[in-house]
Design a protein around this motif. Structure first.
Motif, PDB file in Angstrom:
ATOM      1  N   LEU A  67       0.857  -1.186   0.000  1.00  0.00           N
ATOM      2  CA  LEU A  67       0.000   0.000   0.000  1.00  0.00           C
ATOM      3  C   LEU A  67       0.888   1.230   0.000  1.00  0.00           C
ATOM      4  CD1 LEU A  67      -2.710   1.469   0.217  1.00  0.00           C
ATOM      5  CD2 LEU A  67      -2.586   1.184   2.705  1.00  0.00           C
ATOM      6  N   ASN A  68       0.729   2.047  -1.029  1.00  0.00           N
ATOM      7  CA  ASN A  68       1.487   3.282  -1.157  1.00  0.00           C
ATOM      8  C   ASN A  68       0.518   4.459  -1.086  1.00  0.00           C
ATOM      9  OD1 ASN A  68       3.771   5.031  -1.859  1.00  0.00           O
ATOM     10  ND2 ASN A  68       2.750   5.254  -3.824  1.00  0.00           N
ATOM     11  N   ILE A  69       0.717   5.342  -0.108  1.00  0.00           N
ATOM     12  CA  ILE A  69      -0.104   6.538   0.023  1.00  0.00           C
ATOM     13  C   ILE A  69       0.780   7.753  -0.224  1.00  0.00           C
ATOM     14  CG2 ILE A  69      -1.540   7.944   1.545  1.00  0.00           C
ATOM     15  CD1 ILE A  69      -2.364   5.451   3.019  1.00  0.00           C
ATOM     16  N   PHE A  70       0.417   8.544  -1.215  1.00  0.00           N
ATOM     17  CA  PHE A  70       1.156   9.774  -1.512  1.00  0.00           C
ATOM     18  C   PHE A  70       0.234  10.964  -1.278  1.00  0.00           C
ATOM     19  CE2 PHE A  70       2.492  13.248  -4.266  1.00  0.00           C
ATOM     20  CZ  PHE A  70       3.819  13.382  -3.889  1.00  0.00           C
ATOM     21  N   ILE A  71       0.664  11.861  -0.400  1.00  0.00           N
ATOM     22  CA  ILE A  71      -0.120  13.050  -0.060  1.00  0.00           C
ATOM     23  C   ILE A  71       0.684  14.288  -0.419  1.00  0.00           C
ATOM     24  CG2 ILE A  71      -1.227  14.351   1.795  1.00  0.00           C
ATOM     25  CD1 ILE A  71      -1.458  11.696   3.335  1.00  0.00           C
ATOM     26  N   LYS A  72       0.063  15.184  -1.182  1.00  0.00           N
ATOM     27  CA  LYS A  72       0.684  16.469  -1.487  1.00  0.00           C
ATOM     28  C   LYS A  72      -0.277  17.572  -1.084  1.00  0.00           C
ATOM     29  CE  LYS A  72       2.981  19.107  -5.154  1.00  0.00           C
ATOM     30  NZ  LYS A  72       3.360  19.121  -6.589  1.00  0.00           N
ATOM     31  N   ASN A  73       0.183  18.446  -0.213  1.00  0.00           N
ATOM     32  CA  ASN A  73      -0.646  19.546   0.286  1.00  0.00           C
ATOM     33  C   ASN A  73      -0.034  20.862  -0.172  1.00  0.00           C
ATOM     34  OD1 ASN A  73      -2.284  21.319   1.646  1.00  0.00           O
ATOM     35  ND2 ASN A  73      -2.066  20.339   3.659  1.00  0.00           N
ATOM     36  N   THR A  74      -0.731  21.514  -1.107  1.00  0.00           N
ATOM     37  CA  THR A  74      -0.310  22.841  -1.558  1.00  0.00           C
ATOM     38  C   THR A  74      -1.342  23.902  -1.186  1.00  0.00           C
ATOM     39  OG1 THR A  74      -1.327  22.500  -3.737  1.00  0.00           O
ATOM     40  CG2 THR A  74       0.982  21.883  -3.507  1.00  0.00           C
ATOM     41  N   GLY A  75      -2.307  23.530  -0.348  1.00  0.00           N
ATOM     42  CA  GLY A  75      -3.356  24.459   0.063  1.00  0.00           C
ATOM     43  C   GLY A  75      -2.977  25.211   1.323  1.00  0.00           C
ATOM     44  N   LYS A  76      -2.715  26.489   1.207  1.00  0.00           N
ATOM     45  CA  LYS A  76      -2.300  27.266   2.370  1.00  0.00           C
ATOM     46  C   LYS A  76      -3.367  27.206   3.457  1.00  0.00           C
ATOM     47  CE  LYS A  76      -0.431  31.787   3.676  1.00  0.00           C
ATOM     48  NZ  LYS A  76      -0.094  33.159   3.207  1.00  0.00           N
ATOM     49  N   LYS A 117       4.088   2.273   2.443  1.00  0.00           N
ATOM     50  CA  LYS A 117       4.915   3.460   2.294  1.00  0.00           C
ATOM     51  C   LYS A 117       4.016   4.676   2.204  1.00  0.00           C
ATOM     52  CE  LYS A 117       8.460   5.668  -0.588  1.00  0.00           C
ATOM     53  NZ  LYS A 117       9.272   5.562  -1.821  1.00  0.00           N
ATOM     54  N   CYS A 118       4.347   5.695   2.992  1.00  0.00           N
ATOM     55  CA  CYS A 118       3.582   6.934   2.966  1.00  0.00           C
ATOM     56  C   CYS A 118       4.537   8.101   2.735  1.00  0.00           C
ATOM     57  CB  CYS A 118       2.828   7.129   4.272  1.00  0.00           C
ATOM     58  SG  CYS A 118       1.887   8.676   4.346  1.00  0.00           S
ATOM     59  N   THR A 119       4.179   8.955   1.785  1.00  0.00           N
ATOM     60  CA  THR A 119       4.923  10.188   1.530  1.00  0.00           C
ATOM     61  C   THR A 119       4.004  11.364   1.809  1.00  0.00           C
ATOM     62  OG1 THR A 119       6.238   9.109  -0.198  1.00  0.00           O
ATOM     63  CG2 THR A 119       6.218  11.520  -0.170  1.00  0.00           C
ATOM     64  N   ALA A 120       4.400  12.218   2.751  1.00  0.00           N
ATOM     65  CA  ALA A 120       3.607  13.389   3.129  1.00  0.00           C
ATOM     66  C   ALA A 120       4.388  14.630   2.716  1.00  0.00           C
ATOM     67  CB  ALA A 120       3.339  13.391   4.626  1.00  0.00           C
ATOM     68  N   HIS A 121       3.943  15.275   1.635  1.00  0.00           N
ATOM     69  CA  HIS A 121       4.702  16.356   1.008  1.00  0.00           C
ATOM     70  C   HIS A 121       4.001  17.694   1.265  1.00  0.00           C
ATOM     71  CE1 HIS A 121       6.742  17.991  -2.917  1.00  0.00           C
ATOM     72  NE2 HIS A 121       7.138  18.607  -1.816  1.00  0.00           N
ATOM     73  N   HIS A 122       4.654  18.531   2.056  1.00  0.00           N
ATOM     74  CA  HIS A 122       4.191  19.905   2.275  1.00  0.00           C
ATOM     75  C   HIS A 122       4.828  20.790   1.201  1.00  0.00           C
ATOM     76  CE1 HIS A 122       2.831  19.097   6.520  1.00  0.00           C
ATOM     77  NE2 HIS A 122       3.717  18.126   6.388  1.00  0.00           N
ATOM     78  N   ALA A 123       3.985  21.342   0.321  1.00  0.00           N
ATOM     79  CA  ALA A 123       4.505  22.134  -0.787  1.00  0.00           C
ATOM     80  C   ALA A 123       4.017  23.572  -0.757  1.00  0.00           C
ATOM     81  CB  ALA A 123       4.129  21.477  -2.118  1.00  0.00           C
ATOM     82  N   ALA A 124       3.517  24.020   0.401  1.00  0.00           N
ATOM     83  CA  ALA A 124       3.123  25.415   0.605  1.00  0.00           C
ATOM     84  C   ALA A 124       3.254  25.726   2.090  1.00  0.00           C
ATOM     85  CB  ALA A 124       1.698  25.672   0.120  1.00  0.00           C
ATOM     86  N   ALA A 125       3.365  26.997   2.401  1.00  0.00           N
ATOM     87  CA  ALA A 125       3.492  27.401   3.800  1.00  0.00           C
ATOM     88  C   ALA A 125       2.203  27.118   4.563  1.00  0.00           C
ATOM     89  CB  ALA A 125       3.832  28.891   3.882  1.00  0.00           C
ATOM     90  N   ASN A 126       2.375  26.913   5.877  1.00  0.00           N
ATOM     91  CA  ASN A 126       1.229  26.762   6.792  1.00  0.00           C
ATOM     92  C   ASN A 126       0.299  25.616   6.402  1.00  0.00           C
ATOM     93  OD1 ASN A 126       2.008  29.152   8.302  1.00  0.00           O
ATOM     94  ND2 ASN A 126       1.252  30.313   6.552  1.00  0.00           N
ATOM     95  N   THR A 127       0.863  24.519   5.924  1.00  0.00           N
ATOM     96  CA  THR A 127       0.073  23.323   5.647  1.00  0.00           C
ATOM     97  C   THR A 127       0.271  22.311   6.762  1.00  0.00           C
ATOM     98  OG1 THR A 127       1.875  22.450   4.289  1.00  0.00           O
ATOM     99  CG2 THR A 127       0.104  23.607   3.151  1.00  0.00           C
TER     100      THR A 127
END
Length: 223
Positions: free
Chosen positions: A81-90, A109-119
Protein backbone atom coordinates in the motif's frame (compact mmCIF):
# COMPACT_ATOMS: atom_id res chain seq x y z
CA UNK A 1 -20.76 -0.51 5.06
CA UNK A 2 -19.90 1.99 7.78
CA UNK A 3 -20.86 -0.46 10.55
CA UNK A 4 -18.94 -3.26 8.86
CA UNK A 5 -15.66 -1.34 8.86
CA UNK A 6 -16.15 0.80 11.99
CA UNK A 7 -15.65 4.05 10.10
CA UNK A 8 -16.76 7.24 11.81
CA UNK A 9 -18.73 9.38 9.38
CA UNK A 10 -19.96 12.97 9.55
CA UNK A 11 -21.31 15.61 7.14
CA UNK A 12 -18.61 15.82 4.46
CA UNK A 13 -17.70 15.60 0.81
CA UNK A 14 -16.51 12.04 0.22
CA UNK A 15 -13.95 10.08 -1.78
CA UNK A 16 -14.46 6.35 -1.20
CA UNK A 17 -12.37 3.32 -2.14
CA UNK A 18 -13.30 -0.28 -1.34
CA UNK A 19 -10.89 -3.21 -1.80
CA UNK A 20 -8.55 -0.84 -3.62
CA UNK A 21 -11.17 0.32 -6.13
CA UNK A 22 -12.67 3.81 -6.41
CA UNK A 23 -16.43 3.84 -5.69
CA UNK A 24 -18.09 6.61 -7.73
CA UNK A 25 -21.55 5.81 -6.35
CA UNK A 26 -20.36 6.58 -2.79
CA UNK A 27 -18.16 9.57 -3.69
CA UNK A 28 -19.00 13.21 -4.23
CA UNK A 29 -15.50 14.13 -5.43
CA UNK A 30 -13.86 12.34 -8.35
CA UNK A 31 -10.44 10.71 -8.28
CA UNK A 32 -8.94 12.33 -5.17
CA UNK A 33 -8.25 15.84 -6.53
CA UNK A 34 -9.31 18.47 -3.99
CA UNK A 35 -8.86 21.68 -5.95
CA UNK A 36 -11.58 23.90 -4.51
CA UNK A 37 -12.85 24.92 -1.09
CA UNK A 38 -15.93 23.05 0.13
CA UNK A 39 -18.39 24.17 2.80
CA UNK A 40 -17.85 20.92 4.70
CA UNK A 41 -14.70 18.86 5.37
CA UNK A 42 -13.56 16.27 2.85
CA UNK A 43 -13.55 12.66 4.08
CA UNK A 44 -11.41 10.15 2.18
CA UNK A 45 -12.32 6.55 3.04
CA UNK A 46 -10.15 3.60 1.99
CA UNK A 47 -11.44 0.23 3.25
CA UNK A 48 -11.51 -3.50 2.64
CA UNK A 49 -9.22 -6.37 1.67
CA UNK A 50 -6.16 -5.70 -0.46
CA UNK A 51 -3.57 -7.79 -2.30
CA UNK A 52 -0.77 -6.93 -4.69
CA UNK A 53 0.09 -3.28 -5.34
CA UNK A 54 -2.32 -0.56 -4.23
CA UNK A 55 -1.91 3.22 -4.57
CA UNK A 56 -3.77 6.12 -3.02
CA UNK A 57 -2.90 9.62 -4.27
CA UNK A 58 -4.23 12.67 -2.43
CA UNK A 59 -3.67 16.10 -3.95
CA UNK A 60 -4.97 18.99 -1.84
CA UNK A 61 -4.58 22.35 -3.57
CA UNK A 62 -7.51 24.31 -2.07
CA UNK A 63 -6.75 26.83 0.68
CA UNK A 64 -8.33 26.59 4.14
CA UNK A 65 -9.76 23.11 3.49
CA UNK A 66 -9.86 20.43 6.25
CA UNK A 67 -9.46 16.86 5.03
CA UNK A 68 -9.86 13.63 7.00
CA UNK A 69 -8.47 10.28 5.90
CA UNK A 70 -9.82 6.95 7.21
CA UNK A 71 -8.01 3.77 6.16
CA UNK A 72 -9.12 0.36 7.46
CA UNK A 73 -7.61 -2.51 5.50
CA UNK A 74 -6.43 -6.08 5.92
CA UNK A 75 -4.51 -8.48 3.73
CA UNK A 76 -4.56 -12.27 3.64
CA UNK A 77 -2.05 -12.30 0.75
CA UNK A 78 1.14 -10.27 0.17
CA UNK A 79 0.26 -6.62 -0.41
CA UNK A 80 1.83 -3.21 -0.91
CA UNK A 81 0.00 0.00 0.00
CA UNK A 82 1.49 3.28 -1.16
CA UNK A 83 -0.10 6.54 0.02
CA UNK A 84 1.16 9.77 -1.51
CA UNK A 85 -0.12 13.05 -0.06
CA UNK A 86 0.68 16.47 -1.49
CA UNK A 87 -0.65 19.55 0.29
CA UNK A 88 -0.31 22.84 -1.56
CA UNK A 89 -3.36 24.46 0.06
CA UNK A 90 -2.30 27.27 2.37
CA UNK A 91 -3.78 26.78 5.86
CA UNK A 92 -5.23 23.42 4.77
CA UNK A 93 -4.78 20.35 6.92
CA UNK A 94 -5.02 16.60 6.43
CA UNK A 95 -5.62 14.37 9.46
CA UNK A 96 -5.52 10.63 8.96
CA UNK A 97 -6.01 7.38 10.83
CA UNK A 98 -4.57 4.35 9.04
CA UNK A 99 -5.41 0.92 10.50
CA UNK A 100 -3.78 -2.14 8.90
CA UNK A 101 -4.29 -5.81 9.82
CA UNK A 102 -1.58 -7.99 8.32
CA UNK A 103 -2.02 -11.76 8.05
CA UNK A 104 0.75 -12.26 5.49
CA UNK A 105 3.41 -9.92 4.06
CA UNK A 106 2.60 -6.20 4.05
CA UNK A 107 4.68 -3.32 2.77
CA UNK A 108 3.40 0.19 3.46
CA UNK A 109 4.91 3.46 2.29
CA UNK A 110 3.58 6.93 2.97
CA UNK A 111 4.92 10.19 1.53
CA UNK A 112 3.61 13.39 3.13
CA UNK A 113 4.70 16.36 1.01
CA UNK A 114 4.19 19.91 2.27
CA UNK A 115 4.51 22.13 -0.79
CA UNK A 116 3.12 25.41 0.61
CA UNK A 117 3.49 27.40 3.80
CA UNK A 118 1.23 26.76 6.79
CA UNK A 119 0.07 23.32 5.65
CA UNK A 120 -0.63 20.42 7.97
CA UNK A 121 -0.34 16.64 7.54
CA UNK A 122 -0.94 14.56 10.67
CA UNK A 123 -1.13 10.78 10.32
CA UNK A 124 -1.59 8.04 12.92
CA UNK A 125 -0.63 4.63 11.52
CA UNK A 126 -1.68 1.51 13.42
CA UNK A 127 -0.70 -2.06 12.61
CA UNK A 128 -2.13 -5.33 13.93
CA UNK A 129 0.48 -7.92 13.00
CA UNK A 130 -0.80 -11.50 13.08
CA UNK A 131 1.12 -14.76 13.61
CA UNK A 132 4.09 -15.28 11.28
CA UNK A 133 3.36 -12.04 9.40
CA UNK A 134 6.03 -9.72 8.07
CA UNK A 135 5.44 -5.97 8.00
CA UNK A 136 7.59 -3.19 6.61
CA UNK A 137 6.23 0.29 7.29
CA UNK A 138 7.94 3.47 6.10
CA UNK A 139 6.99 7.12 5.96
CA UNK A 140 8.73 10.30 4.91
CA UNK A 141 7.63 13.86 5.68
CA UNK A 142 8.89 16.41 3.14
CA UNK A 143 8.71 20.13 3.86
CA UNK A 144 9.89 22.00 0.77
CA UNK A 145 11.73 25.32 0.47
CA UNK A 146 9.75 28.48 1.32
CA UNK A 147 7.18 26.45 3.26
CA UNK A 148 7.54 27.85 6.77
CA UNK A 149 4.95 27.24 9.46
CA UNK A 150 4.00 23.70 8.48
CA UNK A 151 2.80 21.09 10.96
CA UNK A 152 3.95 17.51 10.34
CA UNK A 153 3.23 14.56 12.61
CA UNK A 154 3.53 10.91 11.56
CA UNK A 155 3.16 8.23 14.21
CA UNK A 156 3.42 4.43 14.11
CA UNK A 157 2.05 1.95 16.64
CA UNK A 158 1.84 -1.83 16.41
CA UNK A 159 0.09 -4.66 18.23
CA UNK A 160 2.06 -7.75 17.28
CA UNK A 161 1.91 -11.48 17.76
CA UNK A 162 5.06 -12.95 19.31
CA UNK A 163 6.37 -14.39 16.05
CA UNK A 164 5.48 -11.40 13.86
CA UNK A 165 8.28 -9.39 12.26
CA UNK A 166 7.97 -5.60 12.00
CA UNK A 167 10.23 -2.92 10.55
CA UNK A 168 9.55 0.81 10.98
CA UNK A 169 11.38 3.39 8.85
CA UNK A 170 10.40 6.99 9.63
CA UNK A 171 12.21 9.83 7.86
CA UNK A 172 12.07 13.61 7.47
CA UNK A 173 13.36 15.94 4.75
CA UNK A 174 12.89 19.46 6.06
CA UNK A 175 14.00 22.51 4.05
CA UNK A 176 11.98 25.19 5.88
CA UNK A 177 11.27 26.10 9.48
CA UNK A 178 8.18 24.15 10.59
CA UNK A 179 5.75 25.02 13.35
CA UNK A 180 6.13 21.37 14.41
CA UNK A 181 7.65 18.23 12.91
CA UNK A 182 7.28 14.97 14.82
CA UNK A 183 7.74 11.26 14.26
CA UNK A 184 7.01 8.40 16.65
CA UNK A 185 6.99 4.60 16.69
CA UNK A 186 5.85 2.22 19.43
CA UNK A 187 5.00 -1.41 20.07
CA UNK A 188 1.86 -1.85 22.15
CA UNK A 189 2.32 -4.55 24.76
CA UNK A 190 -0.35 -5.18 27.42
CA UNK A 191 1.07 -5.80 30.87
CA UNK A 192 0.29 -8.65 33.25
CA UNK A 193 -1.98 -6.61 35.50
CA UNK A 194 -4.18 -5.61 32.54
CA UNK A 195 -4.54 -9.21 31.40
CA UNK A 196 -5.15 -10.43 34.96
CA UNK A 197 -7.85 -7.80 35.52
CA UNK A 198 -9.72 -8.90 32.40
CA UNK A 199 -9.47 -12.57 33.35
CA UNK A 200 -10.73 -11.87 36.87
CA UNK A 201 -13.68 -10.06 35.27
CA UNK A 202 -14.67 -13.40 33.75
CA UNK A 203 -13.32 -13.05 30.20
CA UNK A 204 -12.01 -16.12 28.41
CA UNK A 205 -8.61 -16.01 26.68
CA UNK A 206 -10.12 -15.19 23.28
CA UNK A 207 -12.27 -12.47 24.84
CA UNK A 208 -9.21 -10.96 26.53
CA UNK A 209 -7.44 -10.83 23.18
CA UNK A 210 -10.47 -9.13 21.61
CA UNK A 211 -10.66 -6.56 24.43
CA UNK A 212 -6.97 -5.72 24.12
CA UNK A 213 -7.33 -5.36 20.35
CA UNK A 214 -10.23 -2.95 20.76
CA UNK A 215 -8.29 -0.97 23.36
CA UNK A 216 -5.36 -0.66 20.96
CA UNK A 217 -7.59 0.52 18.11
CA UNK A 218 -9.62 2.99 20.17
CA UNK A 219 -7.02 4.42 22.56
CA UNK A 220 -7.46 7.89 21.08
CA UNK A 221 -10.28 9.69 19.27
CA UNK A 222 -10.16 9.35 15.49
CA UNK A 223 -10.62 13.08 14.81
Amino acid sequence: MWNEFNIKTFPAETIVYRNGEYCPDLSTIADGAIDKKYKTPVHIIYIGDIAGENNLNINLSADDQPVFLSVNIKNEKPAFLNIFIKNTGKNSEIRGHILMENHSDLKYKCTAHHAAANTGILLKNKLIAKNKSQSSLSAVAIIANDCDGCISDIGFAALAARDAKIEFTPAQRISSIPAAADHSAAIYSPNFSQIQFLRQAGLATAEVDDALREAFINDFPLF
